[in-house]
Design a protein around this motif. Sequence first.
Motif, PDB file in Angstrom:
ATOM      1  N   ALA A 147     -27.430 -45.124 -12.918  1.00  0.00           N
ATOM      2  CA  ALA A 147     -26.815 -46.044 -11.959  1.00  0.00           C
ATOM      3  C   ALA A 147     -25.410 -46.434 -12.400  1.00  0.00           C
ATOM      4  CB  ALA A 147     -27.687 -47.288 -11.795  1.00  0.00           C
ATOM      5  N   LEU A 148     -25.244 -46.757 -13.690  1.00  0.00           N
ATOM      6  CA  LEU A 148     -23.919 -47.134 -14.197  1.00  0.00           C
ATOM      7  C   LEU A 148     -22.966 -45.949 -14.132  1.00  0.00           C
ATOM      8  CD1 LEU A 148     -22.041 -49.180 -15.488  1.00  0.00           C
ATOM      9  CD2 LEU A 148     -22.982 -48.567 -17.726  1.00  0.00           C
ATOM     10  N   ALA A 149     -23.463 -44.743 -14.437  1.00  0.00           N
ATOM     11  CA  ALA A 149     -22.630 -43.547 -14.374  1.00  0.00           C
ATOM     12  C   ALA A 149     -22.169 -43.277 -12.943  1.00  0.00           C
ATOM     13  CB  ALA A 149     -23.400 -42.352 -14.923  1.00  0.00           C
ATOM     14  N   GLY A 150     -23.084 -43.436 -11.979  1.00  0.00           N
ATOM     15  CA  GLY A 150     -22.718 -43.212 -10.583  1.00  0.00           C
ATOM     16  C   GLY A 150     -21.703 -44.212 -10.079  1.00  0.00           C
ATOM     17  N   TRP A 151     -21.760 -45.420 -10.599  1.00  0.00           N
ATOM     18  CA  TRP A 151     -20.850 -46.485 -10.165  1.00  0.00           C
ATOM     19  C   TRP A 151     -19.476 -46.357 -10.825  1.00  0.00           C
ATOM     20  CZ3 TRP A 151     -21.559 -52.244 -11.926  1.00  0.00           C
ATOM     21  CH2 TRP A 151     -20.584 -53.043 -11.325  1.00  0.00           C
ATOM     22  N   SER A 152     -19.481 -46.143 -12.156  1.00  0.00           N
ATOM     23  CA  SER A 152     -18.243 -46.226 -12.926  1.00  0.00           C
ATOM     24  C   SER A 152     -17.612 -44.883 -13.265  1.00  0.00           C
ATOM     25  CB  SER A 152     -18.514 -46.972 -14.237  1.00  0.00           C
ATOM     26  OG  SER A 152     -19.420 -46.226 -15.051  1.00  0.00           O
ATOM     27  N   GLY A 153     -18.392 -43.818 -13.179  1.00  0.00           N
ATOM     28  CA  GLY A 153     -17.873 -42.528 -13.582  1.00  0.00           C
ATOM     29  C   GLY A 153     -18.009 -42.250 -15.062  1.00  0.00           C
ATOM     30  N   ILE A 154     -18.573 -43.197 -15.819  1.00  0.00           N
ATOM     31  CA  ILE A 154     -18.833 -42.980 -17.240  1.00  0.00           C
ATOM     32  C   ILE A 154     -19.911 -41.915 -17.388  1.00  0.00           C
ATOM     33  CG2 ILE A 154     -19.669 -44.080 -19.382  1.00  0.00           C
ATOM     34  CD1 ILE A 154     -18.680 -46.735 -18.276  1.00  0.00           C
ATOM     35  N   PRO A 155     -19.813 -41.017 -18.388  1.00  0.00           N
ATOM     36  CA  PRO A 155     -20.890 -40.038 -18.600  1.00  0.00           C
ATOM     37  C   PRO A 155     -22.239 -40.725 -18.779  1.00  0.00           C
ATOM     38  CG  PRO A 155     -18.964 -39.450 -19.885  1.00  0.00           C
ATOM     39  CD  PRO A 155     -18.674 -40.795 -19.286  1.00  0.00           C
ATOM     40  N   ALA A 156     -23.299 -40.033 -18.409  1.00  0.00           N
ATOM     41  CA  ALA A 156     -24.629 -40.643 -18.350  1.00  0.00           C
ATOM     42  C   ALA A 156     -25.098 -41.172 -19.701  1.00  0.00           C
ATOM     43  CB  ALA A 156     -25.636 -39.637 -17.799  1.00  0.00           C
ATOM     44  N   SER A 157     -24.879 -40.427 -20.783  1.00  0.00           N
ATOM     45  CA  SER A 157     -25.384 -40.863 -22.093  1.00  0.00           C
ATOM     46  C   SER A 157     -24.725 -42.152 -22.571  1.00  0.00           C
ATOM     47  CB  SER A 157     -25.199 -39.749 -23.132  1.00  0.00           C
ATOM     48  OG  SER A 157     -26.030 -38.650 -22.827  1.00  0.00           O
ATOM     49  N   PRO A 158     -23.372 -42.237 -22.603  1.00  0.00           N
ATOM     50  CA  PRO A 158     -22.765 -43.525 -22.969  1.00  0.00           C
ATOM     51  C   PRO A 158     -23.163 -44.656 -22.034  1.00  0.00           C
ATOM     52  CG  PRO A 158     -21.126 -41.766 -23.039  1.00  0.00           C
ATOM     53  CD  PRO A 158     -22.350 -41.199 -22.397  1.00  0.00           C
ATOM     54  N   ALA A 159     -23.332 -44.341 -20.748  1.00  0.00           N
ATOM     55  CA  ALA A 159     -23.734 -45.378 -19.794  1.00  0.00           C
ATOM     56  C   ALA A 159     -25.122 -45.908 -20.118  1.00  0.00           C
ATOM     57  CB  ALA A 159     -23.704 -44.817 -18.373  1.00  0.00           C
ATOM     58  N   SER A 296     -25.748 -48.511   2.424  1.00  0.00           N
ATOM     59  CA  SER A 296     -24.913 -49.662   2.770  1.00  0.00           C
ATOM     60  C   SER A 296     -23.679 -49.290   3.583  1.00  0.00           C
ATOM     61  CB  SER A 296     -24.465 -50.379   1.492  1.00  0.00           C
ATOM     62  OG  SER A 296     -23.650 -49.517   0.704  1.00  0.00           O
ATOM     63  N   GLN A 297     -23.291 -47.992   3.538  1.00  0.00           N
ATOM     64  CA  GLN A 297     -22.102 -47.542   4.270  1.00  0.00           C
ATOM     65  C   GLN A 297     -20.841 -48.286   3.847  1.00  0.00           C
ATOM     66  OE1 GLN A 297     -22.125 -44.891   6.833  1.00  0.00           O
ATOM     67  NE2 GLN A 297     -23.945 -44.633   5.556  1.00  0.00           N
ATOM     68  N   GLY A 298     -20.739 -48.633   2.585  1.00  0.00           N
ATOM     69  CA  GLY A 298     -19.557 -49.326   2.080  1.00  0.00           C
ATOM     70  C   GLY A 298     -19.947 -50.406   1.081  1.00  0.00           C
ATOM     71  N   GLY A 299     -18.957 -50.864   0.311  1.00  0.00           N
ATOM     72  CA  GLY A 299     -19.226 -51.883  -0.701  1.00  0.00           C
ATOM     73  C   GLY A 299     -20.190 -51.407  -1.759  1.00  0.00           C
ATOM     74  N   TYR A 300     -20.065 -50.125  -2.130  1.00  0.00           N
ATOM     75  CA  TYR A 300     -21.042 -49.522  -3.026  1.00  0.00           C
ATOM     76  C   TYR A 300     -21.115 -50.237  -4.381  1.00  0.00           C
ATOM     77  CZ  TYR A 300     -20.677 -45.699   0.361  1.00  0.00           C
ATOM     78  OH  TYR A 300     -20.668 -44.951   1.510  1.00  0.00           O
ATOM     79  N   GLY A 301     -19.975 -50.684  -4.875  1.00  0.00           N
ATOM     80  CA  GLY A 301     -19.943 -51.326  -6.184  1.00  0.00           C
ATOM     81  C   GLY A 301     -20.872 -52.522  -6.279  1.00  0.00           C
ATOM     82  N   ALA A 302     -20.901 -53.340  -5.227  1.00  0.00           N
ATOM     83  CA  ALA A 302     -21.746 -54.528  -5.231  1.00  0.00           C
ATOM     84  C   ALA A 302     -23.224 -54.144  -5.270  1.00  0.00           C
ATOM     85  CB  ALA A 302     -21.456 -55.378  -3.994  1.00  0.00           C
ATOM     86  N   PHE A 303     -23.601 -53.089  -4.560  1.00  0.00           N
ATOM     87  CA  PHE A 303     -25.004 -52.684  -4.534  1.00  0.00           C
ATOM     88  C   PHE A 303     -25.418 -51.994  -5.835  1.00  0.00           C
ATOM     89  CE2 PHE A 303     -23.921 -53.230  -0.092  1.00  0.00           C
ATOM     90  CZ  PHE A 303     -25.030 -53.926   0.384  1.00  0.00           C
ATOM     91  N   TYR A 304     -24.487 -51.227  -6.421  1.00  0.00           N
ATOM     92  CA  TYR A 304     -24.768 -50.671  -7.747  1.00  0.00           C
ATOM     93  C   TYR A 304     -24.998 -51.803  -8.749  1.00  0.00           C
ATOM     94  CZ  TYR A 304     -23.909 -45.625  -7.191  1.00  0.00           C
ATOM     95  OH  TYR A 304     -24.009 -44.294  -6.875  1.00  0.00           O
TER      96      TYR A 304
END
Length: 468
Positions: A147-159, A296-304
């Motif tokens: 979930a954090l990787a999908g939101w922030s773009g950080i690689p999955a392992s560090p996330a 949500s069709q938008g505001g993805y960051g808040a839902f992540y």
Amino acid sequence: MHESGTPLSSAAPRADQPLPPQEAERTWSPERRSVEFVPHQARYGRSRSLFTLWFGANMQVTTIAAGALNVSIGLGLGWALLSVVVGNLIGAVFMALHSAQGPRLGIPQMIQSRAQFGYVGAILPLVLVLLMYLGFFATTGVQGGQALAGWSGIPASPATILVSAVILVVAIFGYRLIHAMQKWVSLLSCIAFAYLTVRLLTAGDLAAAWQHQHVTAGSFLLGTALAATWQITYAPYVADYSRYLPEHTSIKSTYWYTYAGSVLASCWMMAFGALAAAVAPSAFDGGSVEFIVHQSQGGYGAFYAVILLGIVGINSLNLYGIFMSTTSIVTALTPLRVGPRARALIITLAATVGTAVGLSASSDFLGNFLNFILLLAYFLIPWTAINLADFYLVRKETYDIPSIFDPAGRYRGVDLRTATAYAVGVATELPFVNSGFYVGPLVAPLGGADISWCIGLVTSGAAYVFLM
């Protein structure tokens, strides 16, 4: 020594009275206690806090994925939803009955097992619980990393490591912070998922999904078992989060706040998962965080952020439970006193091991491991029946608390009567188990039905009451 509980004292503070300065702890102060008895002057709070704790615990993606299973086993949408409701309504009865033990005894859930299994005998169910929650921590931690990787773009392992670090801090601060955080998880998740549910209902082809109402008796009973077992897996640590409540807190209020919070959230999230699996099986893929957020069709960051908060909340409970189980085992084998530093060390080691398991595992392994820990839950069903039968029917809420912590006390060694009842429960249960890891020989004649949890509850509880 006569067997006695912890009677309500007139000197004990009321739930709404401030604690003495030496006992007061702030939300942002690390918890000082571990598995020891919580003295009456340190008790505080009200049972209504249990509603938000268990509501928040189930408002997360793992619950959604569990609901999707009821469609994947072949149930039509309507029958899948019905099995979700029936299973949760039944399974939560047992976990909520455990919750009511907390204020009466003032000790963690699993260490109370020494009164039934014996001081040494309780190690067996403790090890099973430890393995189960370590597995849940690993798999849920990976979901948090994704979930954090999908939101922030950080690689999955560090996330995944970052999410585990946050969970570690919450578990070290402990009981107060967990309760406080779950209030926010409940509120924010309720708002976010109300919107996401409306979007899912209106955007998906619900009419087409509703036309396929396939069901067999076996698949319906299996779906019901999945939902009921979901609730029962909370049983080994549910009283951990009610043990600080004042002793005069009524069993009725403790039970109903726990029951209502857990059932409402579980039914909602599992229904969400069943709906998603029915209307978009490929896109949802059994529990895709990205699919959920993009409703949500938008505001993805808040839902992540809301989904991550829910994952942190439930995995803090898992890590806290690992600490309680580990400490109960360690203190049974050695007279070690677990102070704040040792407490933080155990939690850190547990989080490290759980994160390493999640990071080193392939996706196939994680799926198999989840099946394995769900199989362990079947071995805990006889435990829950024995524990509840002892508390409500045999000893009737009356225990010698000092002996629970005394290797030479009345609960010393291994209680062979309990061991026999437990063995009876497991032996009668296994032929009816239907899991991804093991399928019993009587499952096929029943059309795939899983009734093992019903068999285990009845046989082990009855055998225990008879032998005692």
